[in-house]
Write a protein that holds these residues in place. Structure first.
Motif, PDB file in Angstrom:
ATOM      1  N   LEU A 186     -14.435  19.169 -29.286  1.00 27.11           N
ATOM      2  CA  LEU A 186     -13.693  19.551 -28.394  1.00 27.11           C
ATOM      3  C   LEU A 186     -12.768  18.461 -27.955  1.00 27.11           C
ATOM      4  CD1 LEU A 186     -15.814  21.915 -26.176  1.00 27.11           C
ATOM      5  CD2 LEU A 186     -14.023  22.436 -28.141  1.00 27.11           C
ATOM      6  N   ASP A 187     -13.493  17.039 -27.694  1.00 34.03           N
ATOM      7  CA  ASP A 187     -12.981  15.983 -27.007  1.00 34.03           C
ATOM      8  C   ASP A 187     -11.565  15.404 -28.236  1.00 34.03           C
ATOM      9  OD1 ASP A 187     -14.307  15.711 -25.015  1.00 34.03           O
ATOM     10  OD2 ASP A 187     -15.513  14.088 -25.843  1.00 34.03           O
ATOM     11  N   GLU A 188     -11.767  15.609 -29.435  1.00 33.38           N
ATOM     12  CA  GLU A 188     -10.919  15.183 -30.576  1.00 33.38           C
ATOM     13  C   GLU A 188      -9.747  16.456 -30.702  1.00 33.38           C
ATOM     14  OE1 GLU A 188     -10.477  12.487 -32.398  1.00 33.38           O
ATOM     15  OE2 GLU A 188     -12.060  12.061 -30.733  1.00 33.38           O
ATOM     16  N   ILE A 189     -10.218  17.694 -30.143  1.00 30.18           N
ATOM     17  CA  ILE A 189      -9.096  18.683 -29.988  1.00 30.18           C
ATOM     18  C   ILE A 189      -7.962  18.257 -29.194  1.00 30.18           C
ATOM     19  CG2 ILE A 189      -8.664  21.157 -29.261  1.00 30.18           C
ATOM     20  CD1 ILE A 189     -11.030  21.875 -30.830  1.00 30.18           C
ATOM     21  N   GLU A 190      -8.326  17.930 -27.807  1.00 31.04           N
ATOM     22  CA  GLU A 190      -7.790  17.431 -26.736  1.00 31.04           C
ATOM     23  C   GLU A 190      -7.088  16.208 -27.285  1.00 31.04           C
ATOM     24  OE1 GLU A 190      -7.086  19.149 -24.446  1.00 31.04           O
ATOM     25  OE2 GLU A 190      -8.378  20.817 -25.152  1.00 31.04           O
ATOM     26  N   ARG A 191      -7.482  15.470 -27.833  1.00 32.80           N
ATOM     27  CA  ARG A 191      -6.759  14.000 -28.282  1.00 32.80           C
ATOM     28  C   ARG A 191      -5.522  14.356 -29.459  1.00 32.80           C
ATOM     29  NH1 ARG A 191      -8.196   8.857 -28.690  1.00 32.80           N
ATOM     30  NH2 ARG A 191     -10.445   9.303 -27.776  1.00 32.80           N
ATOM     31  N   LEU A 192      -5.804  15.359 -30.204  1.00 31.43           N
ATOM     32  CA  LEU A 192      -4.957  15.688 -31.093  1.00 31.43           C
ATOM     33  C   LEU A 192      -3.803  16.528 -30.483  1.00 31.43           C
ATOM     34  CD1 LEU A 192      -6.836  16.583 -34.194  1.00 31.43           C
ATOM     35  CD2 LEU A 192      -5.480  14.956 -34.143  1.00 31.43           C
ATOM     36  N   ARG A 193      -4.164  17.551 -29.446  1.00 32.93           N
ATOM     37  CA  ARG A 193      -3.041  18.150 -28.837  1.00 32.93           C
ATOM     38  C   ARG A 193      -2.341  17.134 -28.054  1.00 32.93           C
ATOM     39  NH1 ARG A 193      -6.380  21.565 -26.443  1.00 32.93           N
ATOM     40  NH2 ARG A 193      -5.936  23.416 -27.816  1.00 32.93           N
ATOM     41  N   ALA A 194      -2.844  16.160 -27.325  1.00 34.44           N
ATOM     42  CA  ALA A 194      -1.900  15.239 -26.764  1.00 34.44           C
ATOM     43  C   ALA A 194      -1.051  14.365 -27.545  1.00 34.44           C
ATOM     44  CB  ALA A 194      -2.910  14.382 -25.809  1.00 34.44           C
TER      45      ALA A 194
END
Length: 511
Positions: free
Chosen positions: A469-477
């Motif tokens: 989930l943290d990496e999803i947010e990183r990629l979304r940003a």
């Protein structure tokens, strides 16, 4: 609003979710009265009903399952695809892209009761069975997406899965004991036992679906996404082309492939066991349908306890490790059953509660774990595609579930037919009994071993899901590199793709 330079898609913030209350979990879980309840009734009683009260041969019964599965190969993924895309229409906006199907299925759920009318023709049973399977897919596939719609974090999704399986186990207990009570009232030779059972469960299905629709919701989609979907509405031909492209693309997600392997191992082993167990007790152990109901009912009670244990195990440690303990327990139960049969025990022996306990503990955990891990598959898919495709995964899961159950029933029926099984006979030949015993033992244990081997490669845990989930947010940003090398390895292991191929930089993301 930031833009993904690779996929050329708007990057939208995750929409906030509503708080999940106790009654949300309860009403969500109660709907598995239909999911687990109907499957428990069918897997335990349908072959006995067809061969003992309807005059069908074992081969004719398996034809019914085979035809239904061929049709389902089209309808299940179609419903999943349509539920992913109906949000573009007025119906989807008014009733919800998932919840619309649940509402529409309610008046059709009595189709379960008409399956259990004795003395009809082969074609009657074929049509009624196929009809219920279509209604089942229409309700269950959107239902399977709702946990991901209503929750985002690991623990809440695990609670949804736990509520579902706990309620499903309660309905399975009723599926075992209800026929025994009706047999005591109507007599062992009355086919009305099964009709009344079908009517009672149909009423429960409708009540559960109504409560689910009332107390569930779907994650609010940002206005920009809704507008983009409206502009990009596909033609009918394009929708059908995307249907099976999305279906097969789910198999390119490594965690989902492993999840399916564990799911098949755990559920096909139970389907084989369920389909053969009634015949095993009646003909190999000189039992009766009433004893079958008691043994199966106690098994489901033990499974209920096992689910509670498995929920805590999966939340704190590893679902894969819990899965292997479950396969071992179930296998021990089956081996004890076989050993007692070879030693000459009958179904009236008090010792038969021992294998029931081992089998129930294993089966309860095997029921819970795959559905708990399923709720996180859309998250793994999102980091690969940059999209949410809960409906596609739900379609695959329902299709695989029905196909696996049909394969188990067809296997048991065909082996029995080839071994000389005689419908409506009170005693079977030694060859037929040996075939039943062989299917129960070898078939069940072989699938348990397969699932346990697959689980050794499955590494989705609470810790790795948090990293995901943290990496999803990183990629979304707009990020392009993992937070740490270890983080990158975790995400690559779950997804099956290199980090630089994630977030739409791969063929899976193609629409």
């Amino acid at each position: 609003m930031a833009t993904d330079p690779i996929a050329a898609r708007p990057i939208l913030p995750t929409a906030p979710t509503r708080p999940v209350r106790w009654y949300t979990l309860l009403t969500y879980g109660a709907n598995d009265v239909m999911g687990a309840g109907s499957m428990a009734v069918i897997s335990t009683w349908i072959l006995i009903f067809y061969t003992s009260f309807c005059g069908l041969s074992a081969a004719q019964a398996t034809i019914i399952f085979g035809v239904a599965r061929v049709l389902d190969a089209f309808t299940s993924p179609l419903i999943g695809h349509v539920s992913d895309n109906i949000g573009r229409t007025w119906l989807g906006r008014r009733f919800g892209r998932r919840r619309f199907f649940i509402l529409a299925a309610i008046p059709l759920l009595p189709s379960f009761a008409i399956m259990w009318v004795a003395g009809q023709s082969f074609w009657y049973y074929l049509v009624t069975y196929v009809l219920f399977e279509m209604v089942y897919a229409m309700e269950i596939i959107p239902y399977e997406t709702l946990a991901s719609e209503m929750a985002t974090d690991y623990r809440t999704k695990a609670k949804f899965a736990g509520a579902r399986i706990l309620c499903g186990q309660c309905s399975a207990i009723a599926a075992a004991f209800l026929p025994a009570w009706l047999i005591g009232w109507l007599g062992p030779d009355s086919p009305d036992t099964y009709l009344y059972m079908g009517i009672i469960f149909s009423v429960l299905f409708m009540l559960a679906a109504g409560l689910l629709y009332t107390f569930s919701w779907e994650r609010q989609r940002p206005p920009e996404l809704a507008a983009a979907e409206e502009r990009d509405r596909p033609t009918l031909g394009a929708a059908f082309a995307a249907l099976y492209r999305n279906l097969f693309s789910t198999l390119r997600i490594r965690a989902f492939r492993l999840h399916l392997g564990m799911y098949l191992g755990g559920y096909i082993s139970q389907d084989i066991y369920n389909a053969a167990f009634t015949y095993f007790v009646i003909f190999a152990l000189a039992g009766s349908t009433a004893i079958v109901g008691q043994l199966v009912g106690v098994t489901y009670i033990v499974q209920l306890v096992a689910v509670v244990i498995a929920i805590n195990f999966a939340l704190r440690l590893s679902p894969a490790a819990a899965y292997r303990f479950a396969t071992l327990s179930f296998a021990i139960g089956v081996l004890i059953f076989l050993g007692m049969y070879m030693a000459g025990y009958t179904a009236t022996s008090a010792l038969f509660w021992l294998p029931v306990v081992f089998a129930g503990l294993g089966r309860g955990a095997l029921n819970y774990i795959p559905w708990a891990t399923y709720n996180y598959m859309a998250d793994v898919d999102e980091i690969v595609t940059g999209r949410r495709r809960e409906g596609a995964f739900a379609g695959v899961m329902t299709f695989v579930r029905k196909m696996s159950q049909a394969a188990a029933v067809i296997l048991v029926g065909q082996v029995m037919q080839a071994s000389g099984f005689v419908s409506k006979a009170s005693v079977q030949s030694p060859t037929a009994i040996a075939a039943i015993v062989g299917v129960l033992g070898l078939g069940t244990i072989a699938m348990l071993v397969f699932g346990a081997l697959v689980s050794t490669r499955f590494r989705l845990t609470p810790a790795t899901h948090a990293v995901l989930l943290d990496e999803i947010e990183r990629l979304r940003a707009g990020g392009t590199r993992p937070a740490t090398p270890d983080t990158g390895r975790i995400v690559e292991d779950l997804s099956g793709w290199r980090y630089d191929q994630l977030w739409g930089r791969n063929p899976v993301a193609a629409r």
